[in-house]
Scaffold this motif. Structure first.
Motif, PDB file in Angstrom:
ATOM      1  N   GLN A  57       0.839  -1.204   0.000  1.00 21.06           N
ATOM      2  CA  GLN A  57       0.000   0.000   0.000  1.00 21.06           C
ATOM      3  C   GLN A  57       0.872   1.250   0.000  1.00 21.06           C
ATOM      4  N   LYS A  58       0.229   2.368  -0.303  1.00 21.00           N
ATOM      5  CA  LYS A  58       0.943   3.642  -0.247  1.00 21.00           C
ATOM      6  C   LYS A  58       1.136   4.007   1.221  1.00 21.00           C
ATOM      7  N   SER A  62      -0.265   9.554   5.221  1.00 23.91           N
ATOM      8  CA  SER A  62      -1.589  10.176   5.199  1.00 23.91           C
ATOM      9  C   SER A  62      -2.642   9.265   5.842  1.00 23.91           C
ATOM     10  N   ASN A  63      -2.341   7.975   5.948  1.00 25.07           N
ATOM     11  CA  ASN A  63      -3.279   7.071   6.603  1.00 25.07           C
ATOM     12  C   ASN A  63      -2.551   6.318   7.726  1.00 25.07           C
ATOM     13  N   ILE A  64      -2.465   7.005   8.847  1.00 24.73           N
ATOM     14  CA  ILE A  64      -1.672   6.484   9.964  1.00 24.73           C
ATOM     15  C   ILE A  64      -2.256   5.178  10.504  1.00 24.73           C
ATOM     16  N   PHE A  65      -3.563   5.118  10.579  1.00 26.99           N
ATOM     17  CA  PHE A  65      -4.201   3.923  11.145  1.00 26.99           C
ATOM     18  C   PHE A  65      -3.829   2.689  10.321  1.00 26.99           C
ATOM     19  N   MET A  66      -3.896   2.849   8.987  1.00 29.52           N
ATOM     20  CA  MET A  66      -3.539   1.743   8.100  1.00 29.52           C
ATOM     21  C   MET A  66      -2.050   1.374   8.297  1.00 29.52           C
ATOM     22  N   GLN A  68      -0.211   1.740  10.986  1.00 35.08           N
ATOM     23  CA  GLN A  68      -0.043   1.037  12.271  1.00 35.08           C
ATOM     24  C   GLN A  68      -0.427  -0.425  12.114  1.00 35.08           C
ATOM     25  N   ARG A  69      -1.564  -0.644  11.450  1.00 31.59           N
ATOM     26  CA  ARG A  69      -2.052  -2.019  11.288  1.00 31.59           C
ATOM     27  C   ARG A  69      -1.101  -2.835  10.427  1.00 31.59           C
ATOM     28  N   TRP A  70      -0.615  -2.201   9.363  1.00 32.01           N
ATOM     29  CA  TRP A  70       0.293  -2.887   8.455  1.00 32.01           C
ATOM     30  C   TRP A  70       1.593  -3.266   9.189  1.00 32.01           C
TER      31      TRP A  70
END
Ligand code: AMP
Ligand code: GLY
Length: 442
Positions: A57-58, A62-66, A68-70
């Motif tokens: 993923q990028k 800009s998508n901190i939640f993603m 963290q999960r990644w």
């Protein structure tokens, strides 16, 4: 205090950023027996892409939640942040956990670079020698001030402006124009909400970087960047056209002064504000007749300073970065190759202005084949990629950092230049005098 977490025997690393600096960090990390998988956020860079796996993923912050999960899902042990943008946006605060370290300061600590007003005030409180500056947020007061002073000055946007926010002005007319561009026309957006009008300092410019682990400081060998586009330091400022390390411009008493009177007080002043600094602290200085004065602090490795530091650094980079995160630098094994390094940046025609991309690049193997008796050549990629036909092509302003490690600076300079001669792309430009000022002085 909790016992520091030791580094994992085998750890996965996420490297954020995709320029020459990050290629050099990846190159050095790959030498660590502790490295398991190296994940890359910016695999466009063809040199970097060879060394790791692209994140699916990028991961631009800009998508901190993603993110963290990644990171949780992929068992990332160490995140290494190259550029200042994600640090200033708080990536360290967001991704650090009990098990995961992030190399690079927190959002509060990154203000030392991201907010020049903050940095200036910190220096004033800590009595750190720096260029005199006034801070303005309205154009009328700034204009009155400029009209009342006719010495050369530097007008700067207070916020992050991708290295373009400092305008050196020799006359009040130039200063008015610069002030208008930043504060009125907002050419740098909200980075120009405030400006600094600073005295112009004269003297040689050096970069001193230190690893900091909250308390302890480890000074890295000093470097010299070459900011101007043209040979003999002429023409517009760039991100950096080349660097050498060490630099003969700094003797060891002056380096002691920089450590004692600049770096230690800056880290202490941050701590008094409740900010523990972890990461690399970069001090840009001018060596004036009255002693070294600070131009700026950066909260990350310099580019191309990182390239010359990494080829000389001895020790395990994974362990060193981990130690900086966990407050254990005192136990880290850090040393430098006694040889000198010189990095010559090859850039696209037009840089630092507009330039074309997609020019085929040839000759890198030939350049690296010069490694041998005279020293070593390592070509770091900055703005490169592969086109659809699979050819290596230019993809940025600064394209390659052609780096040589040799017996002394003269030899490193000669070898890096010989390597550049082997490399070709349409419109390639580089300075042939990287390191020369030092050669003259040593
Ligand atoms: P900065 O964004 O503060 O790092 O400034 C970029 C570049 O502008 C520096 O690397 C210097 O070459 C130049 N510069 C900045 N401030 C000054 C100053 N006060 N006097 C002379 N040159 C400066
Ligand atoms: N080489 C200058 C910088 O990275 O800011």
């Amino acid at each position: 205090m909790a016992k520091p977490v030791p580094p994992p025997e085998h750890g996965n690393v996420l490297l954020i950023g995709g320029g020459g600096r990050e290629h050099a960090l990846a190159w050095k990390l790959k030498q660590s027996p502790r490295l398991a998988t190296l994940w890359l956020t910016d695999p466009d860079n063809a040199g970097l892409a060879r060394l790791g796996r692209p994140c699916p993923q990028k991961m631009d912050g800009s998508n901190i939640f993603m993110m963290q999960r990644w990171c949780d899902h992929n068992d990332i042990h160490l995140v290494v942040v190259g550029p200042e943008g994600p640090l200033a946006a708080g990536i360290t605060d967001a991704l650090k956990t009990d098990r995961r370290q992030v190399f690079g300061p927190t959002k509060a600590a990154a203000q030392i670079e991201a907010d020049k007003t903050f940095a200036k005030q910190l220096m004033r409180h800590a009595a750190i020698s720096t260029a005199e500056a006034r801070i303005f947020d309205d154009a009328d007061s700034a204009e009155v001030y400029i009209r009342a002073h006719d010495e050369p000055c530097v007008v700067k946007a207070s916020g992050l402006a991708a290295g373009k926010g400092a305008i050196v002005c020799d006359t009040p007319a130039e200063a008015l124009q610069a002030m208008n561009r930043i504060l009125v026309r907002r050419e740098f957006g909200s980075a120009g909400d405030k400006i600094l009008i600073e005295e112009k300092l004269c003297g040689h410019e050096v970069s001193v970087l230190a690893l900091v682990d909250g308390r302890s400081i480890w000074l890295l060998d000093p470097c010299q960047d070459h900011k101007s586009l043209g040979e003999g330091n002429t023409g517009p400022n760039t991100g950096g056209m080349g660097a050498c390390c060490p630099t003969g411009l700094l003797d060891s008493p002056t380096l002691d002064v920089i450590q004692r009177e600049i770096i230690v007080p800056a880290v202490d002043a941050l701590r008094r504000e409740g900010i523990d600094y972890h990461g690399v602290l970069y001090v840009g200085l001018i060596l004036t007749p009255a002693g070294p004065k600070v131009l700026e602090f950066n909260c990350r490795f310099g580019d191309p300073e990182c390239q010359v530091l990494m080829v000389r650094l001895q020790g395990d980079l994974f362990e060193i970065l981990w130690a900086s995160c966990t407050g254990t630098l005192d136990d880290a094994m850090i040393d430098f190759d006694p040889r000198a390094a010189c990095c010559v940046v090859m850039c696209s025609d037009g840089y630092p202005g507009p330039y074309e991309k997609g020019k085929p690049i040839t000759g890198i193997e030939g350049a690296e084949a010069l490694s041998g008796g005279r020293g070593e050549v390592i070509v770091f990629h900055a703005g490169t990629t592969h086109n659809q036909a699979g050819e290596l092509v230019t993809n940025g302003g600064r394209v390659l950092g052609v780096t040589a490690l040799a017996e002394d600076l003269q030899a490193a300079h000669d070898l890096a230049n010989a390597a550049c001669e082997k490399i070709h792309f349409d419109g390639a430009y580089y300075r042939r005098d990287i390191g020369n000022r030092v050669l003259v002085h040593s």
